[in-house]
Motif scaffolding. Sequence first.
Motif, PDB file in Angstrom:
ATOM      1  N   ARG A   8       6.826   7.334  -0.020  1.00 13.08           N
ATOM      2  CA  ARG A   8       5.629   8.154  -0.543  1.00 13.08           C
ATOM      3  C   ARG A   8       4.545   7.467   0.008  1.00 13.08           C
ATOM      4  N   ASP A  24       5.960  12.603   1.658  1.00 10.59           N
ATOM      5  CA  ASP A  24       6.851  11.949   0.601  1.00 10.59           C
ATOM      6  C   ASP A  24       8.174  12.364   1.046  1.00 10.59           C
ATOM      7  N   CYS A  49      -1.893   4.075  -0.361  1.00  9.72           N
ATOM      8  CA  CYS A  49      -0.533   3.403  -1.171  1.00  9.72           C
ATOM      9  C   CYS A  49       0.640   3.869  -0.317  1.00  9.72           C
ATOM     10  N   GLN A  51       4.627   3.714  -0.994  1.00 10.64           N
ATOM     11  CA  GLN A  51       5.412   3.260  -1.727  1.00 10.64           C
ATOM     12  C   GLN A  51       7.097   3.569  -1.468  1.00 10.64           C
ATOM     13  N   LYS A  52       7.799   2.569  -1.374  1.00 10.03           N
ATOM     14  CA  LYS A  52       9.247   2.526  -0.901  1.00 10.03           C
ATOM     15  C   LYS A  52       9.969   1.884  -1.959  1.00 10.03           C
ATOM     16  N   ASN A  54      11.103   0.342  -5.011  1.00 10.65           N
ATOM     17  CA  ASN A  54      10.335  -0.355  -5.835  1.00 10.65           C
ATOM     18  C   ASN A  54       9.105  -1.187  -5.604  1.00 10.65           C
ATOM     19  N   THR A  55       8.814  -1.002  -4.143  1.00 10.63           N
ATOM     20  CA  THR A  55       7.636  -1.838  -3.484  1.00 10.63           C
ATOM     21  C   THR A  55       6.595  -0.659  -3.116  1.00 10.63           C
ATOM     22  N   ARG A  56       5.303  -1.479  -3.492  1.00  8.73           N
ATOM     23  CA  ARG A  56       4.198  -0.899  -2.948  1.00  8.73           C
ATOM     24  C   ARG A  56       3.232  -1.557  -2.168  1.00  8.73           C
TER      25      ARG A  56
END
Length: 64
Positions: A8, A24, A49, A51-52, A54-56
Motif C-alpha cells: 500500500r 494498494d 508511506c 507498507q508491506k 508489517n513493515t513501513r
Amino acid sequence: MNEKGNARISIIDFGGKEIKAISDQIYEAGAHQAEISKEYITQGIYLICVQKQNTRFFRKIVFE
C-alpha cells in the motif's frame, strides 16, 4: 520490492493523517514508479508511506 507481495502506497501529512492512497495492490519483485496527481494536495511537505505486511517505509516529499 525484494519479493512479490501486496503493498500500500499513501501520502501522509506530518500530523499522521492519510491524505491520499496512491495504490494498494500486488507488486512483482523489483523497482516500481507511481504518479502522484497534485489535484488533492496543497503545497507543503508530506511523507510517502509504503507498507508491506508489517513493515513501513517513509520518504519525505515536497509539493510546490
